[in-house]
Design an enzyme around this catalytic site. Sequence first.
Site, PDB file in Angstrom:
ATOM      1  N   GLU A  98     -19.986 -24.456 -18.040  1.00  0.00           N
ATOM      2  CA  GLU A  98     -20.898 -24.092 -16.950  1.00  0.00           C
ATOM      3  C   GLU A  98     -21.664 -22.811 -17.245  1.00  0.00           C
ATOM      4  OE1 GLU A  98     -17.807 -25.132 -16.751  1.00  0.00           O
ATOM      5  OE2 GLU A  98     -17.444 -26.374 -14.992  1.00  0.00           O
TER       6      GLU A  98
ATOM      7  N   LYS B 147       4.373 -19.766 -11.184  1.00  0.00           N
ATOM      8  CA  LYS B 147       4.666 -19.013  -9.960  1.00  0.00           C
ATOM      9  C   LYS B 147       6.172 -18.970  -9.726  1.00  0.00           C
ATOM     10  CE  LYS B 147       0.225 -20.235  -8.082  1.00  0.00           C
ATOM     11  NZ  LYS B 147      -0.259 -21.592  -8.337  1.00  0.00           N
TER      12      LYS B 147
ATOM     13  N   TRP C 248       3.585 -14.036 -10.119  1.00  0.00           N
ATOM     14  CA  TRP C 248       2.923 -14.833 -11.143  1.00  0.00           C
ATOM     15  C   TRP C 248       3.332 -14.395 -12.541  1.00  0.00           C
ATOM     16  CZ3 TRP C 248      -2.920 -15.711  -9.710  1.00  0.00           C
ATOM     17  CH2 TRP C 248      -2.971 -16.408  -8.485  1.00  0.00           C
TER      18      TRP C 248
ATOM     19  N   THR D 124     -18.261 -31.435 -18.621  1.00  0.00           N
ATOM     20  CA  THR D 124     -16.956 -30.784 -18.790  1.00  0.00           C
ATOM     21  C   THR D 124     -15.953 -31.889 -19.054  1.00  0.00           C
ATOM     22  OG1 THR D 124     -16.427 -31.002 -16.463  1.00  0.00           O
ATOM     23  CG2 THR D 124     -17.551 -28.997 -17.113  1.00  0.00           C
TER      24      THR D 124
HETATM   25  P1  ADP Z   1     -13.155 -27.853 -21.439  1.00  0.00           P
HETATM   26  O1  ADP Z   1     -12.094 -27.866 -20.371  1.00  0.00           O
HETATM   27  O2  ADP Z   1     -14.054 -29.014 -21.489  1.00  0.00           O
HETATM   28  O3  ADP Z   1     -12.670 -27.393 -22.765  1.00  0.00           O
HETATM   29  P2  ADP Z   1     -14.655 -25.454 -21.313  1.00  0.00           P
HETATM   30  O4  ADP Z   1     -14.834 -25.381 -22.771  1.00  0.00           O
HETATM   31  O5  ADP Z   1     -15.797 -25.201 -20.451  1.00  0.00           O
HETATM   32  O6  ADP Z   1     -14.146 -26.821 -20.870  1.00  0.00           O
HETATM   33  O7  ADP Z   1     -13.425 -24.549 -20.915  1.00  0.00           O
HETATM   34  C1  ADP Z   1     -13.582 -23.345 -20.266  1.00  0.00           C
HETATM   35  C2  ADP Z   1     -12.239 -22.733 -19.999  1.00  0.00           C
HETATM   36  O8  ADP Z   1     -11.566 -22.435 -21.214  1.00  0.00           O
HETATM   37  C3  ADP Z   1     -12.319 -21.410 -19.281  1.00  0.00           C
HETATM   38  O9  ADP Z   1     -12.477 -21.581 -17.907  1.00  0.00           O
HETATM   39  C4  ADP Z   1     -10.978 -20.793 -19.651  1.00  0.00           C
HETATM   40  O10 ADP Z   1      -9.930 -21.279 -18.844  1.00  0.00           O
HETATM   41  C5  ADP Z   1     -10.754 -21.285 -21.041  1.00  0.00           C
HETATM   42  N1  ADP Z   1     -11.134 -20.248 -22.015  1.00  0.00           N
HETATM   43  C6  ADP Z   1     -12.269 -20.160 -22.719  1.00  0.00           C
HETATM   44  N2  ADP Z   1     -12.237 -19.099 -23.539  1.00  0.00           N
HETATM   45  C7  ADP Z   1     -11.044 -18.487 -23.346  1.00  0.00           C
HETATM   46  C8  ADP Z   1     -10.402 -17.321 -23.888  1.00  0.00           C
HETATM   47  N3  ADP Z   1     -10.956 -16.583 -24.833  1.00  0.00           N
HETATM   48  N4  ADP Z   1      -9.188 -17.007 -23.415  1.00  0.00           N
HETATM   49  C9  ADP Z   1      -8.574 -17.743 -22.467  1.00  0.00           C
HETATM   50  N5  ADP Z   1      -9.113 -18.847 -21.936  1.00  0.00           N
HETATM   51  C10 ADP Z   1     -10.339 -19.220 -22.360  1.00  0.00           C
END
Ligand code: ADP
Length: 537
Positions: free
Chosen positions: A327, A434, A439, A182
């Site tokens: 993940e 917040k 929120w 990540t």
């Molecule tokens: P990185 O932080 O490395 O880019 P990830 O690609 O695993 O890691 O990111 C996952 C996160 O991206 C999710 O937990 C969420 O917060 C956000 N995310 C992914 N797809 C969407 C979506 N369609 N809408 C809103 N948030 C999203």
Amino acid sequence: MMQMPLMISSLLVHAARHNGDIEIVSKRVEGDIHRYTYRDAELRARKLAQALARLGCEEGDRVGTLAWNGYRHFEIYYGTSGSGLVCHTINPRLFPEQIAWIINDAEDRVLCFDLTFLPLVEKLAPQLRTVQHYVLMTDRAHMPAQTSLPDLKCYDELVEAENGDYAWPQFDENTASSICYTSGTTGNPKGAVYSHRSTVLHAYASALPDAMACGGADVILPVVPMFHVNAWGIPYSAALVGAKLVFPGPHLDGKSLYELFETEKVTFSAGVPTVWLGLLTYVKENKLTFSTFKRTVIGGSACPPAMIRTLEDDYGVNVIHAWGMTELSPLGTLSKLKSKHANLPREEQRRILEKQGKVIYGIDMEITDDNGNALPWDGKASGNLVVRGHWVIDRYFRSDSSPLQNGWFPTGDVATIDPDGYMQITDRSKDVIKSGGEWISSIDLENIAMAHPAVHEAAAIACRHPKWDERPLLVVVRKPGQEVTREELLKFYEGKIAKWQIPDDVVFVDEIPHTATGKMQKLKLREQFANYKLPGT
Ligand code: ADP
């Protein structure tokens, strides 16, 4: 029933046997177009497996890649995992210190990289403790005359020296196949290790009609990089269905992508919203249309409804909004209609499709309060999104403790789920604003701003406020040549959202910083505007 382990190699063997002449087309770093077939790719992946064994790689060893989307990277996916090694894709856009940290943590034994990254790898090499072999992913003609890297090997030479007389081994399907880190916005990056079983199941599920709906008639161009959660599994699902693959290499600007979409007759693509901003700007400025491009998955961060509408109404491209994370290999939910929605007015259908969508079989989800109690699926209650399933990690690489809570993986996202099971992300928990104990969804504020014709990109962030704790500040990049004032933008919110949720102020910037995976870097913006004085404070 027969007992056959779910092996990643079987995806490519299937493609070579049953769709052997289907093409894989790559725009190379070297500048030209390379074409070959699944049959050729499978043979070269076998030769690569032989070459890696000859270099001394043993089962479970990690092979790192710093590479764009291309056929050699595709061969490495299969040649490593298929032979019992672990494919470790590394995001080259991370800071060099982070890249070195990740390579050392994964203990990569071999590092394969594109020509683009030769200077980077030369710089990093003195810090890399475990790498024994450096492999440049090119042919002999493009090997550098001089390099500081010890015994730099030529990828094509390694592969071509082998005879391909190699049988893909069968082993436990729960064996590690690949690892992705990540991006680690807080603390060090964390490794998510996938298995053969989780990868094959994810490939099956992601090809389903209510997911990416991939088939043998598709021509797929993954814009999402192969170093961003395995290009969302497309290198596996495309082989599973026998779709033609088109790899753009490092050429990700609007013009290069558009030309490749047209010349290779691309039907389906996938990427984060920022990629489509670039492509759409180019297409619009040049008054172009797409002749074959019909569907795209957009995810990784919230896709603004305005972008979904532009792609559909102006260009006839159907957007599938998806949510996932590293993940989760990464697919969790995708937005598709149910039969009961067929006769709804288009506007109502759109509101459903703008959500992040329904889970695919293999994943389950819940929303919970801070004590872990399940919240109702009424489309209103928002809570911590937790998931579980066949392709969700149960621990991070090298970690003794499990992140799971009562068997569920906490995503760090805040979401609602409606009675039909459509999930909508309100925010990442750290991005929520917040205000006076209530929120405000930064995503909602951004989506409204993005619908304004003069707005190119918008981020809503929390700003400290003496009375309300936090209040929203909108950071905006205007479209080139377009004008819009702070007052006009704030007025644009009226009637679209509760009055108290309207941002307190708007600042215009030339650029919003993006993370290594192309998402708006709100953490950085929050730091940048940490001392910003909101009006009236
Ligand atoms: P990185 O932080 O490395 O880019 P990830 O690609 O695993 O890691 O990111 C996952 C996160 O991206 C999710 O937990 C969420 O917060 C956000 N995310 C992914 N797809 C969407 C979506 N369609 N809408 C809103 N948030 C999203």
